[in-house]
Design an enzyme around this catalytic site. Sequence first.
Site, mmCIF file in Angstrom:
data_model
loop_
_atom_site.group_PDB
_atom_site.id
_atom_site.type_symbol
_atom_site.label_atom_id
_atom_site.label_comp_id
_atom_site.label_asym_id
_atom_site.label_seq_id
_atom_site.Cartn_x
_atom_site.Cartn_y
_atom_site.Cartn_z
ATOM 1 N N ASP A 138 -5.079 3.319 5.672
ATOM 2 C CA ASP A 138 -3.767 3.276 5.008
ATOM 3 C C ASP A 138 -2.683 3.335 6.083
ATOM 4 O O ASP A 138 -2.921 2.973 7.243
ATOM 5 C CB ASP A 138 -3.677 4.397 3.956
ATOM 6 C CG ASP A 138 -2.725 4.042 2.824
ATOM 7 O OD1 ASP A 138 -1.495 4.080 3.056
ATOM 8 O OD2 ASP A 138 -3.181 3.718 1.711
ATOM 9 N N ASP A 139 -1.509 3.796 5.732
ATOM 10 C CA ASP A 139 -0.347 3.765 6.621
ATOM 11 C C ASP A 139 -0.611 4.557 7.912
ATOM 12 O O ASP A 139 -1.561 5.336 7.998
ATOM 13 C CB ASP A 139 0.849 4.361 5.861
ATOM 14 C CG ASP A 139 2.176 3.829 6.357
ATOM 15 O OD1 ASP A 139 2.209 3.183 7.413
ATOM 16 O OD2 ASP A 139 3.196 4.073 5.681
ATOM 17 N N SER A 178 1.439 -4.163 -4.631
ATOM 18 C CA SER A 178 2.096 -2.928 -5.088
ATOM 19 C C SER A 178 3.403 -3.176 -5.818
ATOM 20 O O SER A 178 4.080 -2.225 -6.166
ATOM 21 C CB SER A 178 2.401 -2.023 -3.887
ATOM 22 O OG SER A 178 1.231 -1.501 -3.340
ATOM 23 N N ARG A 219 -1.149 -1.888 -7.925
ATOM 24 C CA ARG A 219 -0.740 -0.535 -8.270
ATOM 25 C C ARG A 219 0.360 -0.619 -9.319
ATOM 26 O O ARG A 219 1.385 -1.241 -9.098
ATOM 27 C CB ARG A 219 -0.218 0.159 -7.009
ATOM 28 C CG ARG A 219 -1.320 0.737 -6.116
ATOM 29 C CD ARG A 219 -1.812 2.066 -6.678
ATOM 30 N NE ARG A 219 -0.692 2.930 -6.972
ATOM 31 C CZ ARG A 219 -0.010 3.604 -6.049
ATOM 32 N NH1 ARG A 219 -0.363 3.544 -4.797
ATOM 33 N NH2 ARG A 219 1.026 4.353 -6.394
ATOM 34 N N LYS A 263 -4.143 -3.999 1.600
ATOM 35 C CA LYS A 263 -3.254 -3.305 0.663
ATOM 36 C C LYS A 263 -1.837 -3.563 1.148
ATOM 37 O O LYS A 263 -1.474 -3.144 2.247
ATOM 38 C CB LYS A 263 -3.565 -1.807 0.675
ATOM 39 C CG LYS A 263 -2.526 -0.936 -0.035
ATOM 40 C CD LYS A 263 -2.964 0.526 -0.065
ATOM 41 C CE LYS A 263 -1.884 1.448 -0.622
ATOM 42 N NZ LYS A 263 -2.312 2.859 -0.669
ATOM 43 N N ASP A 285 2.388 7.209 -7.141
ATOM 44 C CA ASP A 285 1.268 7.657 -6.297
ATOM 45 C C ASP A 285 0.553 8.851 -6.918
ATOM 46 O O ASP A 285 1.200 9.777 -7.411
ATOM 47 C CB ASP A 285 1.790 8.154 -4.941
ATOM 48 C CG ASP A 285 2.264 7.027 -4.052
ATOM 49 O OD1 ASP A 285 2.325 5.877 -4.521
ATOM 50 O OD2 ASP A 285 2.566 7.322 -2.886
ATOM 51 N N ASP A 313 1.884 -2.779 0.604
ATOM 52 C CA ASP A 313 2.805 -1.856 -0.053
ATOM 53 C C ASP A 313 4.197 -2.488 -0.189
ATOM 54 O O ASP A 313 4.426 -3.587 0.326
ATOM 55 C CB ASP A 313 2.837 -0.561 0.787
ATOM 56 C CG ASP A 313 3.144 0.647 -0.058
ATOM 57 O OD1 ASP A 313 3.593 0.480 -1.207
ATOM 58 O OD2 ASP A 313 2.952 1.776 0.438
HETATM 59 C C1 GLA Z 1 3.092 4.466 -0.694
HETATM 60 C C2 GLA Z 1 1.797 4.073 -1.368
HETATM 61 C C3 GLA Z 1 0.703 5.061 -0.997
HETATM 62 C C4 GLA Z 1 0.533 5.064 0.512
HETATM 63 C C5 GLA Z 1 1.858 5.388 1.193
HETATM 64 C C6 GLA Z 1 1.774 5.218 2.687
HETATM 65 O O1 GLA Z 1 3.603 5.661 -1.149
HETATM 66 O O2 GLA Z 1 1.950 4.030 -2.765
HETATM 67 O O3 GLA Z 1 -0.501 4.711 -1.635
HETATM 68 O O4 GLA Z 1 0.041 3.827 0.924
HETATM 69 O O5 GLA Z 1 2.890 4.549 0.721
HETATM 70 O O6 GLA Z 1 2.994 5.481 3.333
#
Ligand code: GLA
Length: 413
Positions: free
Chosen positions: A84-85, A195, A217, A161, A221, A163
């Site tokens: 992820d990030d 997203s 999504r 993914k 979150d 975002d």
């Molecule tokens: C958003 C996404 C999360 C995650 C964060 C990372 O909030 O919805 O799932 O990926 O960013 O910064």
Amino acid sequence: MFGMRNVPLLLLVLMQLLHACSALDNGLALTPPMGWMSWQRFRCITDCDTYPDECISEQLFRRSADLLVSEGYADVGYEYVIIDDCWLEWNRDNMTNKLVPDRKRFPRGLNVLADHIHDKGLKFGLYQDFGTKTCAGYPGVIDHMALDAETFAKWDVDYVKLDGCNANLSDMETGYPEFGRLLNETGRPMVYSCSWPAYQSEQPHFESLKRHCNLWRNWADVQDSFQSVMAITDYFAKNQDSMQPHAGPGHWNDPDMLILGNYGLSYDQSKLQMAIWAVLAAPLIMSNDLAKVRPEIKEILQNRDVIAVNQDPLGIQGKRLLIKKKIEVWSRPIEPKINGEYSYAIAFVSRRVDGSPFSITFTLKELSLFNDNGYIVQDLFERNNKMGVFRKDTKFKTRVIPNGVSFYKFTAL
Ligand code: GLA
């Protein structure tokens, strides 16, 4: 041959061709994707000196890939290992403009990690953001979409993914499909997780989502709490009539990660998240420390019967059917279909807090079970799980503990 009279026909054919070319149609995610992702448990921990086992680094993803296999998760279907990030350097390469993985935490680049993940028989996923910056402030794709799509393919990425932080909402409806098209053009099949509905306040454009994304999504979150899980399920129930018809093989609504194995859920609340995610045909993407998941929680995560519901090939998303005495009934049509009647997975979810288990009875009609020959019923969380045959005129009784779930498969006879 193609006189003026045929112009409308030609236009129609052209439009259909264009539509076919722009559609995602990558043959992926025919059942909801399963895997593991770093965000919910490891967030943006970047201090590897202080937290060597938790920081976003090559080592975390190697270890998680190893554990997916050695702890039996891969055997039951969890396959994507998704960064992820917080994996990037703060700036792109100033000569090539390419994205650069953090030099200290991913010193050998991403191909070495991708190779390791692939050698384990798993697949490699990566996070990016449609805007100028990711949610944590690292460079996003907006001005370098073609370059980044190519780079992802060169890094052997299997799942993206994308975002939506730091982006114009009005650009998303065209920009997300555009990035999907660029991913496709690389020739490397990559699951595409979008997203943009999570950032919009109005009704999402589902036709476009399902044409361009493998999953999306829908909402907020997930956090490490039961309240958060239930808020998500309430959102899904409230909007089910508009959302449910758009899920299916290759395109899924995504209520966000499984948080089982972390700090927030009790044993029974863990079963509850797993059951509702199975009914919702949700992607089963865990985010936890696989080295620390307690055996009884691992057993829930690896429950083959529940996973089979989630992965049912028909791919029909379930719904919250009714609420009676604060017991919610969540139901999903599944295989086998006998004489035109589906089988069902039915979860009874308690929103009650009066201490003892709550007994409740339903007629099969109340549960929308109409098969003339009845159903053979199996408890999906119990070992000795055969509950016998229930026919049209019989009643079904269950006992649900506070904030808990009972989960059954009704196989049509
Ligand atoms: C958003 C996404 C999360 C995650 C964060 C990372 O909030 O919805 O799932 O990926 O960013 O910064």
